[in-house]
Design a protein around this motif. Structure first.
Motif, PDB file in Angstrom:
ATOM      1  N   MET A   1       0.892  -9.703  -3.027  1.00  0.00           N
ATOM      2  CA  MET A   1       0.506  -8.320  -2.731  1.00  0.00           C
ATOM      3  C   MET A   1       0.560  -7.480  -4.007  1.00  0.00           C
ATOM      4  SD  MET A   1       2.347  -5.578  -0.194  1.00  0.00           S
ATOM      5  CE  MET A   1       3.772  -5.430  -1.253  1.00  0.00           C
ATOM      6  N   TYR A   2      -0.552  -6.854  -4.354  1.00  0.00           N
ATOM      7  CA  TYR A   2      -0.583  -6.060  -5.575  1.00  0.00           C
ATOM      8  C   TYR A   2       0.131  -4.732  -5.413  1.00  0.00           C
ATOM      9  CZ  TYR A   2      -3.500  -9.011  -8.475  1.00  0.00           C
ATOM     10  OH  TYR A   2      -3.960 -10.018  -9.262  1.00  0.00           O
ATOM     11  N   ARG A   3       0.053  -4.145  -4.228  1.00  0.00           N
ATOM     12  CA  ARG A   3       0.664  -2.821  -4.087  1.00  0.00           C
ATOM     13  C   ARG A   3       1.058  -2.557  -2.635  1.00  0.00           C
ATOM     14  NH1 ARG A   3      -4.927   0.455  -5.444  1.00  0.00           N
ATOM     15  NH2 ARG A   3      -6.195  -0.668  -3.955  1.00  0.00           N
ATOM     16  N   SER A   4       2.135  -1.790  -2.487  1.00  0.00           N
ATOM     17  CA  SER A   4       2.540  -1.403  -1.132  1.00  0.00           C
ATOM     18  C   SER A   4       2.005  -0.014  -0.801  1.00  0.00           C
ATOM     19  CB  SER A   4       4.066  -1.394  -1.017  1.00  0.00           C
ATOM     20  OG  SER A   4       4.616  -0.472  -1.952  1.00  0.00           O
ATOM     21  N   HIS A   5       1.745   0.765  -1.812  1.00  0.00           N
ATOM     22  CA  HIS A   5       1.250   2.131  -1.614  1.00  0.00           C
ATOM     23  C   HIS A   5       0.214   2.437  -2.703  1.00  0.00           C
ATOM     24  CE1 HIS A   5       5.196   2.177   0.366  1.00  0.00           C
ATOM     25  NE2 HIS A   5       4.730   3.165   1.116  1.00  0.00           N
ATOM     26  N   SER A   6      -0.546   3.495  -2.466  1.00  0.00           N
ATOM     27  CA  SER A   6      -1.464   3.937  -3.518  1.00  0.00           C
ATOM     28  C   SER A   6      -0.730   4.936  -4.410  1.00  0.00           C
ATOM     29  CB  SER A   6      -2.692   4.597  -2.899  1.00  0.00           C
ATOM     30  OG  SER A   6      -2.370   5.912  -2.492  1.00  0.00           O
ATOM     31  N   CYS A   7      -1.380   5.337  -5.493  1.00  0.00           N
ATOM     32  CA  CYS A   7      -0.747   6.285  -6.413  1.00  0.00           C
ATOM     33  C   CYS A   7      -0.835   7.733  -5.920  1.00  0.00           C
ATOM     34  CB  CYS A   7      -1.362   6.181  -7.807  1.00  0.00           C
ATOM     35  SG  CYS A   7      -1.070   4.602  -8.592  1.00  0.00           S
ATOM     36  N   GLY A   8      -1.423   7.931  -4.758  1.00  0.00           N
ATOM     37  CA  GLY A   8      -1.540   9.314  -4.278  1.00  0.00           C
ATOM     38  C   GLY A   8      -0.719   9.550  -3.022  1.00  0.00           C
ATOM     39  N   GLU A   9       0.122   8.605  -2.684  1.00  0.00           N
ATOM     40  CA  GLU A   9       0.628   8.548  -1.325  1.00  0.00           C
ATOM     41  C   GLU A   9       2.076   8.994  -1.150  1.00  0.00           C
ATOM     42  OE1 GLU A   9      -0.325   4.617   0.027  1.00  0.00           O
ATOM     43  OE2 GLU A   9       0.587   4.992   1.971  1.00  0.00           O
ATOM     44  N   LEU A  10       2.925   8.741  -2.134  1.00  0.00           N
ATOM     45  CA  LEU A  10       4.368   8.880  -1.903  1.00  0.00           C
ATOM     46  C   LEU A  10       4.827  10.339  -1.982  1.00  0.00           C
ATOM     47  CD1 LEU A  10       5.343   5.700  -3.900  1.00  0.00           C
ATOM     48  CD2 LEU A  10       5.509   6.015  -1.403  1.00  0.00           C
ATOM     49  N   ARG A  11       5.753  10.677  -1.075  1.00  0.00           N
ATOM     50  CA  ARG A  11       6.239  12.049  -0.955  1.00  0.00           C
ATOM     51  C   ARG A  11       7.771  12.040  -0.917  1.00  0.00           C
ATOM     52  NH1 ARG A  11       1.606  12.305  -1.604  1.00  0.00           N
ATOM     53  NH2 ARG A  11      -0.033  13.349  -0.430  1.00  0.00           N
ATOM     54  N   ILE A  12       8.329  13.207  -0.811  1.00  0.00           N
ATOM     55  CA  ILE A  12       9.793  13.348  -0.797  1.00  0.00           C
ATOM     56  C   ILE A  12      10.411  12.544   0.361  1.00  0.00           C
ATOM     57  CG2 ILE A  12       9.953  15.481   0.606  1.00  0.00           C
ATOM     58  CD1 ILE A  12      11.726  15.435  -2.661  1.00  0.00           C
ATOM     59  N   ALA A  13       9.675  12.417   1.454  1.00  0.00           N
ATOM     60  CA  ALA A  13      10.191  11.680   2.620  1.00  0.00           C
ATOM     61  C   ALA A  13      10.313  10.180   2.341  1.00  0.00           C
ATOM     62  CB  ALA A  13       9.280  11.902   3.820  1.00  0.00           C
ATOM     63  N   ASP A  14       9.701   9.727   1.249  1.00  0.00           N
ATOM     64  CA  ASP A  14       9.743   8.286   0.941  1.00  0.00           C
ATOM     65  C   ASP A  14      10.915   7.922   0.031  1.00  0.00           C
ATOM     66  OD1 ASP A  14       7.296   7.502   2.318  1.00  0.00           O
ATOM     67  OD2 ASP A  14       6.301   8.786   0.849  1.00  0.00           O
ATOM     68  N   ILE A  15      11.731   8.882  -0.294  1.00  0.00           N
ATOM     69  CA  ILE A  15      12.847   8.630  -1.222  1.00  0.00           C
ATOM     70  C   ILE A  15      13.705   7.460  -0.753  1.00  0.00           C
ATOM     71  CG2 ILE A  15      15.080   9.681  -1.915  1.00  0.00           C
ATOM     72  CD1 ILE A  15      13.441  12.054  -2.779  1.00  0.00           C
ATOM     73  N   LYS A  16      14.090   6.671  -1.740  1.00  0.00           N
ATOM     74  CA  LYS A  16      14.911   5.465  -1.541  1.00  0.00           C
ATOM     75  C   LYS A  16      14.079   4.237  -1.172  1.00  0.00           C
ATOM     76  CE  LYS A  16      19.662   6.692  -0.994  1.00  0.00           C
ATOM     77  NZ  LYS A  16      19.685   8.120  -1.323  1.00  0.00           N
ATOM     78  N   LYS A  17      12.811   4.411  -0.903  1.00  0.00           N
ATOM     79  CA  LYS A  17      11.988   3.233  -0.568  1.00  0.00           C
ATOM     80  C   LYS A  17      11.763   2.375  -1.812  1.00  0.00           C
ATOM     81  CE  LYS A  17       9.299   4.783   3.359  1.00  0.00           C
ATOM     82  NZ  LYS A  17       8.078   5.451   3.758  1.00  0.00           N
ATOM     83  N   GLU A  18      11.728   1.081  -1.618  1.00  0.00           N
ATOM     84  CA  GLU A  18      11.328   0.149  -2.674  1.00  0.00           C
ATOM     85  C   GLU A  18       9.817  -0.010  -2.556  1.00  0.00           C
ATOM     86  OE1 GLU A  18      12.919  -1.474  -5.133  1.00  0.00           O
ATOM     87  OE2 GLU A  18      14.741  -0.332  -4.636  1.00  0.00           O
ATOM     88  N   VAL A  19       9.104   0.271  -3.636  1.00  0.00           N
ATOM     89  CA  VAL A  19       7.641   0.228  -3.538  1.00  0.00           C
ATOM     90  C   VAL A  19       7.049  -0.587  -4.689  1.00  0.00           C
ATOM     91  CG1 VAL A  19       7.505   2.468  -2.366  1.00  0.00           C
ATOM     92  CG2 VAL A  19       7.338   2.363  -4.863  1.00  0.00           C
ATOM     93  N   THR A  20       5.807  -0.996  -4.481  1.00  0.00           N
ATOM     94  CA  THR A  20       5.043  -1.652  -5.537  1.00  0.00           C
ATOM     95  C   THR A  20       3.755  -0.857  -5.720  1.00  0.00           C
ATOM     96  OG1 THR A  20       5.853  -3.741  -4.692  1.00  0.00           O
ATOM     97  CG2 THR A  20       4.039  -3.860  -6.279  1.00  0.00           C
TER      98      THR A  20
END
Ligand code: ASP
Length: 583
Positions: A1-20
């Protein structure tokens, strides 16, 4: 998997998430103990942080090698940013990177990939794929997609079926030259690329498809004028069992739907104007009606005195420029120079200042008194404080010149507001148009357009007066659509070809297939085509279509990125049996 999220997606509510995440390096800031990277993809930008204390040393080292436009993949944790950036949706968070993979390196791009770039037009065209990474171009392409989707939605809901028609065909005349393609298997013979799918859509009506549309490429080999493309896109439509009124209704609906869905503006019934009226009132068959400055014809109030220039003129016509009586002599001289430029071509300009005290001061006071000038003011609708500009000469030329002046002044005065939409139907176009060069009549729209039945008797005596069942949709001074009710019987079509100077043999050779089809129960039909690139540009608030085309051609019809057109090799020429004889 190249990515779990896009570069426009993450917000304050996503804090602590491990992402690619994966994307391009927009820029890096190296503070020694900390490195920040802006990571970009189509969806936005996310800030990455490489921190000596929290990021493995090898990863920090690797981050130091990153350059602009490297393609990377990172893994890390979403953390809250200390200094937040309110300008971007992801501005409250950053990614504390723990793993970095360089997917591909990039050499230094020839211009900066930013909204305000340092790259000129030519270099950006050569590296168009880099230009597309920039927001303005990317957003334009996405906007175009949105408009296309709305077109498809509306027309599908109205029962239209999208049918593809061929690109390798025989000439369909729309008034330009054909691009031709040699046929290897049919020696010495050529296909033409369609100037439009005109004959095919008519044949689809004979085939009973009833309502057809297609968002389709058309090809016209014309001398390129500014902002024209040799290949461009049309929304091409045709309907059976319709009269002009049915077509205007459906496509007024389409335009209203687009302006409402895309621009959130409601527009009432579109005004209509005959071609004659448009030419008389605006000097132009695609008038911008967002502002006034209507033409006032002045022959009857100018030709009773000794002013030879006006007396000899076929047309004397003026416009009132609001609040321009205060122009200085210098400003007026500049305006006169402007109309005398070769692109406009007027020989001179007469002007009248309408003073606030109700008197007039003109450049022809020697010939005309206050009563005369008051009549000119009445004809042009000038009020106190306005400046009347008058041109004279041969009707068509003068109209074009004054129309150019009207548009120029409106532009200068900021009257062409791109967020205001003023559509207009222009109807009752002439069927035929005299061509000075070939000294022949040409079809003004195309040879399949039906004359108004009541005008058919004029075909022999006054061909130029015959009106067609043809209409244009004009938006903010641009022709965005045009169409007609077609001829659907062989006899009338043959009559038309005859008047266009085709011998029966030539007509049969070129359009026999259509005339044959008309013998098998062709239904009455008509249609329209919209210039899709232009429509998108206008809805997008720009006047240049190039920004809305992924890979446009330049003003000489070249694709400077792939370097086309280009030579082909001898073997290919031989297969095609083409001998080049270039001196
Ligand atoms: N084929 C025409 C054009 O390309 C449009 C039409 O008559 O429907 O202008």
């Amino acid at each position: 998997m190249y990515r779990s999220h896009s570069c426009g997606e993450l917000r304050i509510a996503d804090i602590k998430k491990e992402v690619t995440l994966a994307g391009w390096v927009q820029k890096t800031r190296d503070k020694g103990f900390m490195i920040w990277v802006d990571l970009r993809d189509r969806y936005g930008i996310t800030q990455l942080i490489f921190d000596e204390e929290r990021t493995p040393a090898a990863v920090v080292e690797k981050a130091k090698t990153l350059g602009r436009e490297f393609v990377i993949q990172v893994k890390g944790e979403v953390i809250e940013r200390e200094s937040k950036n309110k300008n971007i949706p992801t501005g409250e968070i950053e990614i504390l990177v723990t793993e970095l993979t360089i997917l591909n390196e990039s050499i230094i791009p020839p211009f900066t990939i930013e909204d305000e770039t340092d790259g000129g037009e030519d270099i950006r065209m050569k590296y168009r794929y880099l230009d597309i990474r920039r927001n303005p171009v990317k957003n334009s392409l996405m906007f175009r997609h949105q408009v296309a989707m709305q077109v498809r939605n509306y027309l599908s809901n109205e029962g239209f079926v999208e049918v593809e028609t061929p690109y390798l065909i025989k000439s369909t005349p729309e008034g330009a030259r054909d691009f031709v393609v040699p046929s290897r298997m049919n020696e010495g013979q050529f296909y033409a690329l369609p100037q439009s799918p005109q004959t095919f859509k008519q044949l689809l009506m004979v085939g009973g498809m009833d309502k057809y549309f297609q968002i389709v490429k058309c090809f016209r080999d014309e001398d390129l004028r500014a902002d024209r493309q040799p290949e461009f896109t049309q929304i091409d439509c045709e309907m059976a069992f319709v009269e002009q009124e049915d077509i205007l209704g459906i496509f007024e609906g389409l335009t209203r739907h687009l302006i409402s869905e895309i621009k959130d503006q409601k527009i009432g019934d579109f005004p209509r104007m005959t071609y004659d009226e448009a030419m008389k009132t605006y000097g132009n068959d695609k008038p911008d009606i967002r502002f006034g400055m209507k033409f006032g014809e002045l022959n009857h109030v100018t030709q009773h005195k000794d002013f030879k220039v006006f007396n000899d003129a076929e047309l004397v016509v003026g416009i009132a420029i609001p609040d321009a009586a205060s122009y200085t002599r210098k400003e007026i001289d500049k305006l006169i120079d402007w109309v005398k430029r070769p692109q406009v071509g007027a020989l001179g300009m007469v002007y009248v200042k309408c003073n606030e005290d109700g008197t007039y001061k003109s450049s022809v006071d020697k010939f005309y008194d206050q009563d005369d000038l008051a009549k000119w003011a009445a004809e042009t609708g000038a009020k106190a404080g306005d400046l009347i500009c008058v041109l004279s000469g041969q009707t068509n030329k003068v109209r074009a010149q004054l129309s150019a002046l009207r548009m120029e002044l409106a532009e200068r005065m900021g009257l062409r507001n791109p967020e205001e939409f003023a559509p207009l139907w222009v109807v009752d176009f002439p069927l035929l148009e005299w061509d000075e060069e070939t000294e022949r009549y040409h079809a003004m729209h195309h040879p399949f357009t039906s004359p108004k039945p009541e005008d058919i008797p004029l075909l022999d005596s006054k061909p130029g007066d015959v009106r067609a069942n043809a209409y244009d949709l004009v938006l903010n001074g641009n022709e965005i659509g045009g169409g007609s009710i077609r001829i659907h019987d062989k006899k009338t079509q043959a009559l038309m070809f005859d008047h266009l100077g085709f011998t029966p043999e030539e007509a049969k050779e070129q359009f026999g297939f259509l005339m044959d089809a008309f013998q098998y129960g062709a239904p009455p039909h008509g249609g329209i085509a919209f210039g899709f690139d232009r429509l998108v540009a206008i809805l997008g608030g720009q006047e240049t279509i190039r920004d809305y085309i992924a890979f446009p051609k330049n003003n000489s019809g070249r694709d400077v990125m792939i370097d086309a057109p280009a030579n082909i090799d001898d073997q290919q020429l031989k297969e095609l049996n083409i001998k080049l004889d270039l001196q």
